[in-house]
Motif scaffolding. Structure first.
Motif, PDB file in Angstrom:
ATOM      1  N   THR A  32       0.826  -1.216   0.000  1.00  0.00           N
ATOM      2  CA  THR A  32       0.000   0.000   0.000  1.00  0.00           C
ATOM      3  C   THR A  32       0.855   1.260   0.000  1.00  0.00           C
ATOM      4  O   THR A  32       0.450   2.278  -0.562  1.00  0.00           O
ATOM      5  CB  THR A  32      -0.911   0.027   1.227  1.00  0.00           C
ATOM      6  OG1 THR A  32      -0.111  -0.101   2.410  1.00  0.00           O
ATOM      7  CG2 THR A  32      -1.915  -1.122   1.186  1.00  0.00           C
ATOM      8  N   TYR A  52       2.385   6.519  -1.855  1.00  0.00           N
ATOM      9  CA  TYR A  52       1.261   5.618  -1.737  1.00  0.00           C
ATOM     10  C   TYR A  52       0.917   5.040  -3.108  1.00  0.00           C
ATOM     11  O   TYR A  52       1.318   5.583  -4.148  1.00  0.00           O
ATOM     12  CB  TYR A  52       0.055   6.354  -1.162  1.00  0.00           C
ATOM     13  CG  TYR A  52       0.251   6.778   0.276  1.00  0.00           C
ATOM     14  CD1 TYR A  52       1.061   7.860   0.605  1.00  0.00           C
ATOM     15  CD2 TYR A  52      -0.368   6.083   1.312  1.00  0.00           C
ATOM     16  CE1 TYR A  52       1.261   8.232   1.917  1.00  0.00           C
ATOM     17  CE2 TYR A  52      -0.179   6.449   2.635  1.00  0.00           C
ATOM     18  CZ  TYR A  52       0.640   7.527   2.930  1.00  0.00           C
ATOM     19  OH  TYR A  52       0.827   7.889   4.232  1.00  0.00           O
ATOM     20  N   ARG A  53       0.157   3.968  -3.095  1.00  0.00           N
ATOM     21  CA  ARG A  53      -0.240   3.366  -4.360  1.00  0.00           C
ATOM     22  C   ARG A  53      -1.028   4.367  -5.204  1.00  0.00           C
ATOM     23  O   ARG A  53      -0.979   4.318  -6.424  1.00  0.00           O
ATOM     24  CB  ARG A  53      -1.047   2.090  -4.094  1.00  0.00           C
ATOM     25  CG  ARG A  53      -1.427   1.330  -5.350  1.00  0.00           C
ATOM     26  CD  ARG A  53      -1.981  -0.046  -5.021  1.00  0.00           C
ATOM     27  NE  ARG A  53      -0.945  -0.975  -4.593  1.00  0.00           N
ATOM     28  CZ  ARG A  53      -0.157  -1.645  -5.428  1.00  0.00           C
ATOM     29  NH1 ARG A  53      -0.276  -1.483  -6.738  1.00  0.00           N
ATOM     30  NH2 ARG A  53       0.747  -2.494  -4.976  1.00  0.00           N
TER      31      ARG A  53
END
Length: 115
Positions: A32, A52-53
């Motif tokens: 993530t 972050y993704r």
């Protein structure tokens, strides 16, 4: 299971640039957040930058404008581009992959900016 391996550390003169890479393997779909931490000699480990993704990025104040974190779409490779390096950037830099099951650390790579 996720594994991460850092590369790219070394000796760089003040004002110079360096790129660190972190290669993730295993169940990378579970990652993530990917982050870079560093631990200067005799000090605590600290967060340097995270991505972050979603693509959202965060930076520690002292590296804003000098360091850039980026990733490929799959979060398989994350890089940290460092410029205008200073003596105080000397540290062991660690990559960390965060998953819903916990964090996974790399072995670290040393960046040295001599005085």
């Amino acid at each position: 299971q996720v594994q991460v391996v850092e590369s790219g550390g070394g000796l760089v003169q003040p004002g110079g640039s360096l790129r660190l890479s972190c290669a993730a393997s295993g169940t990378i779909g579970s990652i993530t957040v990917m982050a870079w931490y560093r631990q200067p000699p005799g000090k605590e480990r600290e967060l340097v930058a995270a991505i972050y993704r979603s693509g959202l990025t965060k930076y520690e104040d002292s590296v804003k404008g000098r360091f850039t974190i980026s990733r490929d779409r799959e979060m398989k490779t994350v890089t940290l581009d460092m410029k205008s390096l200073k003596l105080e950037d000397t540290a062991v830099y660690y990559c960390k992959a965060q998953t819903p099951y916990g964090g996974v650390w790399g072995q670290g790579t040393l960046v040295t900016v001599p005085s």
